[in-house]
Design a protein around this motif. Structure first.
Motif, short mmCIF file in Angstrom:
data_model
loop_
_atom_site.label_atom_id
_atom_site.label_comp_id
_atom_site.label_asym_id
_atom_site.label_seq_id
_atom_site.Cartn_x
_atom_site.Cartn_y
_atom_site.Cartn_z
N THR A 95 0.82 -1.20 0.00
CA THR A 95 0.00 0.00 0.00
C THR A 95 0.86 1.26 0.00
OG1 THR A 95 -1.76 -1.15 1.14
CG2 THR A 95 -1.75 1.21 1.31
N LEU A 145 2.09 1.76 -3.42
CA LEU A 145 0.98 2.25 -4.24
C LEU A 145 0.78 3.74 -4.06
CD1 LEU A 145 -1.64 1.61 -5.98
CD2 LEU A 145 -2.81 1.62 -3.81
N LEU A 146 0.81 4.20 -2.79
CA LEU A 146 0.60 5.63 -2.54
C LEU A 146 1.72 6.46 -3.14
CD1 LEU A 146 -0.78 5.56 1.08
CD2 LEU A 146 -1.97 6.28 -0.96
N ALA A 176 1.14 6.70 -6.75
CA ALA A 176 0.02 7.61 -7.02
C ALA A 176 0.45 9.06 -6.91
CB ALA A 176 -1.12 7.32 -6.05
N GLY A 220 2.57 9.80 -9.97
CA GLY A 220 1.72 9.82 -11.15
C GLY A 220 0.85 11.05 -11.20
N ALA A 221 0.26 11.43 -10.06
CA ALA A 221 -0.62 12.60 -10.04
C ALA A 221 0.17 13.85 -10.39
CB ALA A 221 -1.27 12.74 -8.67
N LEU A 226 1.00 13.87 -14.11
CA LEU A 226 -0.15 14.11 -14.97
C LEU A 226 -0.60 15.56 -14.90
CD1 LEU A 226 -2.30 10.95 -14.35
CD2 LEU A 226 -1.53 11.75 -16.55
N ALA A 227 -0.62 16.14 -13.68
CA ALA A 227 -1.21 17.46 -13.52
C ALA A 227 -0.22 18.58 -13.78
CB ALA A 227 -1.79 17.59 -12.12
N LYS A 228 1.06 18.26 -13.91
CA LYS A 228 2.07 19.30 -14.11
C LYS A 228 1.86 19.98 -15.47
CE LYS A 228 6.45 18.14 -14.66
NZ LYS A 228 7.16 18.99 -15.61
N ARG A 229 1.99 21.30 -15.46
CA ARG A 229 1.86 22.04 -16.72
C ARG A 229 3.10 21.79 -17.57
NH1 ARG A 229 -1.32 26.30 -18.09
NH2 ARG A 229 -2.05 26.62 -15.98
N ARG A 230 2.88 21.42 -18.83
CA ARG A 230 4.02 21.18 -19.72
C ARG A 230 4.72 22.50 -20.02
NH1 ARG A 230 1.82 17.16 -18.65
NH2 ARG A 230 1.27 15.33 -19.89
N VAL A 267 -5.00 10.35 -8.61
CA VAL A 267 -4.64 10.16 -10.02
C VAL A 267 -5.79 10.59 -10.94
CG1 VAL A 267 -3.99 8.47 -11.74
CG2 VAL A 267 -3.00 8.36 -9.49
N ALA A 295 -6.04 14.28 -11.21
CA ALA A 295 -4.95 14.80 -12.04
C ALA A 295 -5.27 14.60 -13.51
CB ALA A 295 -3.64 14.08 -11.68
N ARG A 349 -7.28 21.08 -19.31
CA ARG A 349 -6.32 21.98 -19.97
C ARG A 349 -6.50 21.92 -21.48
NH1 ARG A 349 -1.81 20.97 -16.43
NH2 ARG A 349 -2.02 22.52 -14.78
#
Lengths: 185, 97
Positions: A165, A168-169, A172, A175-176, A179-183, B72, B75, B82
């Motif tokens: 676990t 996994l965290l 996560a 991954g989060a 994914l959410a980072k501005r390119r 996730v 996100a 966007r």
């Protein structure tokens, strides 16, 4: 007796708020804000936590309020506010016919499940759900306490899943962020 | 009270299913999935009341996975927003046949 009354109150609030989650922000003219659904969800989670207490799962009730109603719902709220949603009304439900059909389908699902659990459809398989059979858990709770009774198997039988676990965290989190980072161009 | 709690979990699960199917707002669909997870957690807690503590340990793991999934998933929603400037799933039709 007071447990029964509390159970019905919590159950009614949980069901009513769950309906609010599904229908929240769909009234035309009232704005289409998902925040309404979110607040109803917090109410549902709190009521389910109350039912956990009535079922003697005190540790899970505390976790439910702190992690679910506290942390996860605030994360949802952050995202709704970050995306600045719900300012103009935008229809976000399927059409009436589709909604009615889907209501019948999911109602049938709930009805079949409830019939299996409570009606004659369950048969003898569910007879072990009698109140008398809770004596073993009550004894364990009295001996080890509400946290000890769940900690003991968590750190012995289930220690490998528990460590997984953590991984996994970590995955996560990474991954989060990725994914959410501005390119950056 | 145990049987009634099981029926409550069945009804909550059905309501969550209905929400996922009928709403088109990605965040609310996500909330309804959390509702379904909660309904299953409630059923597990009820069964653990008579069948031993393992059900509650399982609920503990479900909650952890739900937290990771929420992080996730949100996100992904931010990332999609966007690109499309909306969270209405009708707009996401790139993979639709």
């Amino acid at each position: 007796m007071v447990e029964t009354v509390l159970f019905w109150i919590f159950g009614a609030v949980a069901l009513g708020s769950a309906f609010g989650v599904v229908m929240g922000g769909t009234l035309p003219g009232k704005g289409g804000s998902p925040v309404a659904s979110l607040l109803f969800m917090v109410s549902t989670l709190a009521s389910v936590a109350g039912i956990y207490v009535l079922l003697e799962a005190h540790f899970l009730a505390a976790i439910q309020v702190m992690v679910y109603a506290g942390a996860i719902m605030v994360l949802f709220l952050f995202v709704i506010m970050l995306l600045n949603l719900g300012h103009e009304y935008q229809r976000d439900m399927k059409g009436w016919m589709a909604s009615l059909m889907l209501f019948l389908v999911s109602g049938a699902l709930g009805g079949i499940l409830a019939y299996r659990f409570a009606g004659p459809g369950g048969g003898a398989e569910l007879d072990f759900l009698a109140e008398a059979n809770t004596a073993a858990m009550d004894a364990a709770l009295a001996e080890q306490g509400a946290v000890g009774v769940i900690a003991e198997p968590l750190y012995t039988t289930y220690v490998v899943p528990f460590e997984l676990t953590g991984i996994l965290l970590l995955v996560a989190i990474v991954g989060a962020l990725a994914l959410a980072k501005r390119r950056v161009a | 009270m145990l049987t009634q709690a099981l029926v409550l979990s069945a009804l909550l699960f059905a309501l969550g299913t209905f929400g996922v199917l009928v709403r088109r707002n990605a965040i609310i669909m996500f909330l309804c999935i959390e509702l379904q997870l909660n309904a299953v957690n409630l059923a597990l807690v009820v069964f653990s009341r008579v069948a031993g503590i393992d059900g509650q340990v399982f609920v503990f793991f479900v909650m952890t996975v739900a937290a990771a999934e929420a992080a996730v998933g949100l996100a992904i929603i931010i990332s999609i927003f966007r690109h499309y400037e909306t969270v209405n799933v009708n707009s996401f039709n790139l993979l639709k046949w």
